[in-house]
Design a protein around this motif. Structure first.
Motif, PDB file in Angstrom:
ATOM      1  N   PHE A  16       0.854  -1.189   0.000  1.00 49.99           N
ATOM      2  CA  PHE A  16       0.000   0.000   0.000  1.00 49.99           C
ATOM      3  C   PHE A  16       0.888   1.237   0.000  1.00 49.99           C
ATOM      4  CE2 PHE A  16      -2.187   3.487   2.078  1.00 49.99           C
ATOM      5  CZ  PHE A  16      -3.415   3.495   1.430  1.00 49.99           C
ATOM      6  N   GLY A  17       0.397   2.296  -0.647  1.00 46.98           N
ATOM      7  CA  GLY A  17       1.095   3.577  -0.591  1.00 46.98           C
ATOM      8  C   GLY A  17       2.249   3.673  -1.563  1.00 46.98           C
ATOM      9  N   ARG A  18       3.130   4.605  -1.290  1.00 47.82           N
ATOM     10  CA  ARG A  18       4.182   4.947  -2.243  1.00 47.82           C
ATOM     11  C   ARG A  18       5.537   4.313  -1.923  1.00 47.82           C
ATOM     12  NH1 ARG A  18       2.263   9.672  -4.934  1.00 47.82           N
ATOM     13  NH2 ARG A  18       4.097   9.603  -6.264  1.00 47.82           N
ATOM     14  N   TYR A  19       5.741   3.911  -0.673  1.00 48.58           N
ATOM     15  CA  TYR A  19       7.064   3.438  -0.277  1.00 48.58           C
ATOM     16  C   TYR A  19       7.102   1.909  -0.337  1.00 48.58           C
ATOM     17  CZ  TYR A  19      11.473   3.248   2.331  1.00 48.58           C
ATOM     18  OH  TYR A  19      12.778   3.032   2.722  1.00 48.58           O
ATOM     19  N   ILE A  20       7.725   1.397  -1.399  1.00 50.11           N
ATOM     20  CA  ILE A  20       7.819  -0.046  -1.618  1.00 50.11           C
ATOM     21  C   ILE A  20       9.295  -0.398  -1.832  1.00 50.11           C
ATOM     22  CG2 ILE A  20       7.073  -2.002  -3.006  1.00 50.11           C
ATOM     23  CD1 ILE A  20       4.745  -0.604  -1.621  1.00 50.11           C
ATOM     24  N   ASP A 247      -5.945  10.881  -5.018  1.00 49.08           N
ATOM     25  CA  ASP A 247      -5.345   9.549  -4.892  1.00 49.08           C
ATOM     26  C   ASP A 247      -3.825   9.659  -4.850  1.00 49.08           C
ATOM     27  OD1 ASP A 247      -5.109   6.694  -4.898  1.00 49.08           O
ATOM     28  OD2 ASP A 247      -4.856   6.710  -7.072  1.00 49.08           O
ATOM     29  N   TYR A 248      -3.318  10.381  -3.840  1.00 51.88           N
ATOM     30  CA  TYR A 248      -1.872  10.575  -3.779  1.00 51.88           C
ATOM     31  C   TYR A 248      -1.127   9.301  -3.386  1.00 51.88           C
ATOM     32  CZ  TYR A 248      -2.296  15.512  -4.736  1.00 51.88           C
ATOM     33  OH  TYR A 248      -2.547  16.718  -5.364  1.00 51.88           O
ATOM     34  N   THR A 253      -4.896   4.431  -9.188  1.00 56.96           N
ATOM     35  CA  THR A 253      -4.027   4.320 -10.362  1.00 56.96           C
ATOM     36  C   THR A 253      -3.463   2.914 -10.501  1.00 56.96           C
ATOM     37  OG1 THR A 253      -3.434   6.650 -10.186  1.00 56.96           O
ATOM     38  CG2 THR A 253      -1.995   5.273 -11.505  1.00 56.96           C
ATOM     39  N   ARG A 254      -3.110   2.300  -9.395  1.00 57.71           N
ATOM     40  CA  ARG A 254      -2.562   0.932  -9.458  1.00 57.71           C
ATOM     41  C   ARG A 254      -3.559  -0.004 -10.123  1.00 57.71           C
ATOM     42  NH1 ARG A 254      -1.979  -1.886  -3.513  1.00 57.71           N
ATOM     43  NH2 ARG A 254      -1.474  -3.897  -4.420  1.00 57.71           N
ATOM     44  N   LYS A 255      -4.859   0.176  -9.847  1.00 53.88           N
ATOM     45  CA  LYS A 255      -5.878  -0.658 -10.484  1.00 53.88           C
ATOM     46  C   LYS A 255      -5.886  -0.439 -11.991  1.00 53.88           C
ATOM     47  CE  LYS A 255      -8.984  -0.612  -6.475  1.00 53.88           C
ATOM     48  NZ  LYS A 255     -10.329  -0.233  -5.981  1.00 53.88           N
ATOM     49  N   MET A 256      -5.729   0.822 -12.397  1.00 51.39           N
ATOM     50  CA  MET A 256      -5.727   1.124 -13.827  1.00 51.39           C
ATOM     51  C   MET A 256      -4.494   0.528 -14.516  1.00 51.39           C
ATOM     52  SD  MET A 256      -8.561   2.651 -14.205  1.00 51.39           S
ATOM     53  CE  MET A 256      -9.241   1.773 -12.778  1.00 51.39           C
ATOM     54  N   ILE A 257      -3.375   0.500 -13.808  1.00 50.53           N
ATOM     55  CA  ILE A 257      -2.168  -0.113 -14.367  1.00 50.53           C
ATOM     56  C   ILE A 257      -2.350  -1.628 -14.491  1.00 50.53           C
ATOM     57  CG2 ILE A 257       0.272  -0.617 -13.926  1.00 50.53           C
ATOM     58  CD1 ILE A 257      -0.131   2.189 -14.950  1.00 50.53           C
ATOM     59  N   PHE A 258      -2.926  -2.251 -13.482  1.00 52.30           N
ATOM     60  CA  PHE A 258      -3.203  -3.686 -13.545  1.00 52.30           C
ATOM     61  C   PHE A 258      -4.136  -4.000 -14.714  1.00 52.30           C
ATOM     62  CE2 PHE A 258      -5.684  -7.299 -11.319  1.00 52.30           C
ATOM     63  CZ  PHE A 258      -4.957  -8.267 -11.986  1.00 52.30           C
ATOM     64  N   GLY A 342      -5.189  23.320 -11.064  1.00 47.09           N
ATOM     65  CA  GLY A 342      -4.847  22.728  -9.783  1.00 47.09           C
ATOM     66  C   GLY A 342      -5.660  21.475  -9.537  1.00 47.09           C
ATOM     67  N   HIS A 343      -5.021  20.478  -8.960  1.00 45.92           N
ATOM     68  CA  HIS A 343      -5.802  19.323  -8.528  1.00 45.92           C
ATOM     69  C   HIS A 343      -6.766  19.739  -7.420  1.00 45.92           C
ATOM     70  CE1 HIS A 343      -3.650  16.571 -11.052  1.00 45.92           C
ATOM     71  NE2 HIS A 343      -2.495  16.901 -10.528  1.00 45.92           N
TER      72      HIS A 343
END
Length: 384
Positions: A16-20, A247-248, A253-258, A342-343
């Motif tokens: 989960f998140g950005r740090y993998i 969705d920071y 986005t991960r779902k869209m990449i999958f 701007g977002h």
């Protein structure tokens, strides 16, 4: 195919998140079933293991690598969702394993992943090292390519939240590129195959994130790995995981990449790559860097007795703190914002900055301030 249901069932909850980092994926690699061959194929500058996952028995060979830039982890999360899918008894998954042989490097740059930096431990951008091959990670990626002899390469990345799909208010949640193989940006059979697959992915994604798919600039640079592999005769596709509203952590986005992985492989397995989709590909709007995370409109300032209304903008900086990525908003631009979005956008209708004369936003200062009497901005956001 019900892509939405498949993403939910196969999401790897441990990531989960950005740090993998390697620490996060190693327990998952250990749990992969007997269909998967997991190996250490090399070491990073700092001697961290670089893992490869091989699965499938088919004749079509797909080479996938993620986190070439250590701080670009969304496609890695989606890879492990994909591994879960391939572990399932889904008929399409079983068919994929018969049609394809996959060789995946989940984290090519483990040093950069741990430090949460784009570059490797020698401060080299691995995606600008395909000619010199000066780094052990670059050498490994190339030698594995030569040994595996792929039919397709998937070059997996994240892109910043600055990108829109064309000159629109739509963020480029996913972007693609069929890299050029020469300065003329010509389309030969190799690049055509990549183009056709991208067009097929775009067709699927439009059902989920309409008008939020972008196309990367195709200027030729042989130092970039995608351009290099394309020039070596292997269709190569750049995947860029971008921003989805609010969705920071990039879980949507991960779902869209999958879904993109699945759509690409369905297209290849059905030989859709033989259908010329050049027009469809070039109709995907090119990425434009016109977004900020925050825009503050119609803010009054009074300097030297003169009053004027300004618009200024802030971006998040991603900072690694105690093993987590935190987002710190910083003021980045105080003029020339016509045509930018701007977002998150606030219109302060001519209220005074800091409620004082001779005060104005300063570039590179933290986005913590007051506008008018009651509008308190904390870390970029209006506090309610």
């Amino acid at each position: 195919m019900d892509f939405t249901a498949i993403t939910e069932v196969n999401k790897e909850q441990y990531l989960f998140g950005r740090y993998i980092t390697n620490k996060h994926i190693e327990p998952l690699l250990e749990k992969l079933n007997a269909d998967f061959e997991v190996s250490v194929i090399g070491k990073s500058v700092l001697e961290k293991p670089i893992y490869a996952v091989k699965v499938g028995t088919g004749s079509k060979r797909i080479y996938m690598w993620s986190q070439m830039h250590g701080n670009e982890s969304t496609t890695t999360k989606a890879l492990f969702d994909f591994f879960n899918f391939l572990s399932s008894d889904n008929e399409t998954a079983i068919g994929f394993k018969k049609t394809f042989t996959f060789l995946c490097i989940p984290i090519l740059n483990p040093d950069g992943a741990e430090a949460y930096t784009r570059i490797n431990a020698n401060e080299i951008d691995l995606n600008r090292d395909s000619v010199d091959l000066s780094q052990p990670e670059s050498q490994l990626l190339r030698s594995t390519f030569e040994e595996f002899k792929p039919d397709f390469c998937f070059n997996l990345h994240d892109q910043r939240s600055i990108f829109a799909a064309g000159n629109t208010k739509n963020p480029a949640t996913v972007s693609f590129l069929a890299p050029s193989y020469n300065e003329a940006r010509a389309v030969n059979d190799v690049r055509q195959s990549a183009i056709n697959v991208i067009a097929s992915m775009n067709e699927v994604l439009q059902k989920y994130i309409p008008n939020q798919i972008g196309r990367f600039d195709d200027s030729f640079n042989l130092n970039c790995i995608g351009d290099m592999f394309q020039s070596l005769g292997v269709p190569t596709i750049l995947f860029e995981a971008g921003h989805y509203p609010n969705d920071y952590e990039r879980e949507v986005t991960r779902k869209m990449i999958f879904i993109s992985y699945l759509a690409a492989l369905i297209s290849i397995s059905k030989n859709d790559i033989l259908i010329n989709k050049t027009t469809d590909y070039f109709n995907i709007p090119q990425n434009k860097s016109i977004f900020y995370d925050f825009i503050y409109k119609n803010v009054k300032i009074i300097l030297d007795g003169f009053e004027k209304s300004i618009t200024f903008a802030a971006h998040y900086n991603e900072i690694l703190l105690d093993g987590k990525v935190v987002f710190k908003a910083t003021i980045r631009q105080t003029e020339g914002l016509e045509g930018n979005f701007g977002h998150t956008t606030y219109d302060f209708e001519n209220q005074l900055f800091e409620n004082q004369k001779d005060k104005m936003p300063k570039i590179d200062s933290e986005a913590n301030f007051i506008i008018g009497i009651n509008n308190k901005i904390v870390n970029g956001l209006l506090k309610k």
